[in-house]
Design a protein around this motif. Structure first.
Motif, PDB file in Angstrom:
ATOM      1  N   CYS A   1      -6.888  -3.159  -0.885  1.00 30.99           N
ATOM      2  CA  CYS A   1      -5.643  -2.778   0.278  1.00 30.99           C
ATOM      3  C   CYS A   1      -5.611  -2.807   1.664  1.00 30.99           C
ATOM      4  O   CYS A   1      -5.097  -3.127   2.618  1.00 30.99           O
ATOM      5  CB  CYS A   1      -5.233  -1.445  -0.021  1.00 30.99           C
ATOM      6  SG  CYS A   1      -5.129  -0.974  -1.713  1.00 30.99           S
TER       7      CYS A   1
ATOM      8  N   LYS B   1      -2.803   3.681  -4.308  1.00 31.19           N
ATOM      9  CA  LYS B   1      -3.143   4.973  -3.038  1.00 31.19           C
ATOM     10  C   LYS B   1      -2.931   6.413  -3.221  1.00 31.19           C
ATOM     11  O   LYS B   1      -3.417   7.194  -3.112  1.00 31.19           O
ATOM     12  CB  LYS B   1      -1.670   4.168  -2.016  1.00 31.19           C
ATOM     13  CG  LYS B   1      -1.498   5.484  -1.058  1.00 31.19           C
ATOM     14  CD  LYS B   1      -0.184   4.961  -0.221  1.00 31.19           C
ATOM     15  CE  LYS B   1      -0.078   6.119   1.512  1.00 31.19           C
ATOM     16  NZ  LYS B   1       0.678   6.933   1.097  1.00 31.19           N
TER      17      LYS B   1
ATOM     18  N   ILE C   1      -9.931   0.883  -1.993  1.00 28.83           N
ATOM     19  CA  ILE C   1      -9.432   0.764  -0.824  1.00 28.83           C
ATOM     20  C   ILE C   1      -9.521  -0.208   0.159  1.00 28.83           C
ATOM     21  O   ILE C   1      -8.774  -0.903   0.742  1.00 28.83           O
ATOM     22  CB  ILE C   1      -8.846   1.887  -0.318  1.00 28.83           C
ATOM     23  CG1 ILE C   1      -8.690   2.990  -1.670  1.00 28.83           C
ATOM     24  CG2 ILE C   1      -8.062   1.993   0.559  1.00 28.83           C
ATOM     25  CD1 ILE C   1      -7.390   3.225  -2.277  1.00 28.83           C
TER      26      ILE C   1
ATOM     27  N   TYR D   1       1.112  -1.401   0.327  1.00 25.65           N
ATOM     28  CA  TYR D   1       0.113  -0.334  -0.217  1.00 25.65           C
ATOM     29  C   TYR D   1       0.907   1.064  -0.342  1.00 25.65           C
ATOM     30  O   TYR D   1       0.753   2.083  -1.033  1.00 25.65           O
ATOM     31  CB  TYR D   1      -1.017   0.583   1.363  1.00 25.65           C
ATOM     32  CG  TYR D   1      -2.036   0.655   1.410  1.00 25.65           C
ATOM     33  CD1 TYR D   1      -3.098   1.171   0.195  1.00 25.65           C
ATOM     34  CD2 TYR D   1      -2.317   2.124   2.306  1.00 25.65           C
ATOM     35  CE1 TYR D   1      -3.720   2.506  -0.342  1.00 25.65           C
ATOM     36  CE2 TYR D   1      -2.920   2.896   2.236  1.00 25.65           C
ATOM     37  CZ  TYR D   1      -3.866   2.829   1.141  1.00 25.65           C
ATOM     38  OH  TYR D   1      -4.879   4.263   0.720  1.00 25.65           O
TER      39      TYR D   1
END
Ligand code: SF4
Length: 69
Positions: free
Chosen positions: A35, A18, A31, A12
């Motif tokens: 992530c 990101k 995300i 990440y």
């Protein structure tokens, strides 16, 4: 190592997702879902682990998003 769902993906801090998210170009659901969620299912993650090149604008599900640059 056994993948552990719930922890942040190790990529990440350096991942283009990101960057795109923080630039307001990527929806937070990517995300949350990958992530900070099931990163072991991320196509980017899997390709990274195999040392396979992949474009910066490839989403965690493997889709290319041409709007991301
Ligand atoms: S997009 Fe995939 S490789 Fe990048 S930080 Fe998220 S889960 Fe990890």
């Amino acid at each position: 190592m056994i993948p552990s769902v719930g922890r942040e993906c190790k990529w990440y801090p350096v991942c283009p997702m990101k960057y795109f998210y923080e630039a307001g170009k990527l929806d937070v659901h990517w995300i949350k879902e990958y992530c900070h969620g099931n990163w072991a299912a991320c196509v980017r993650y899997r390709m990274e682990e195999r040392g396979e090149p992949h474009p910066d604008n490839m989403l965690p599900d493997g889709t290319i998003d041409k709007r991301l640059s």
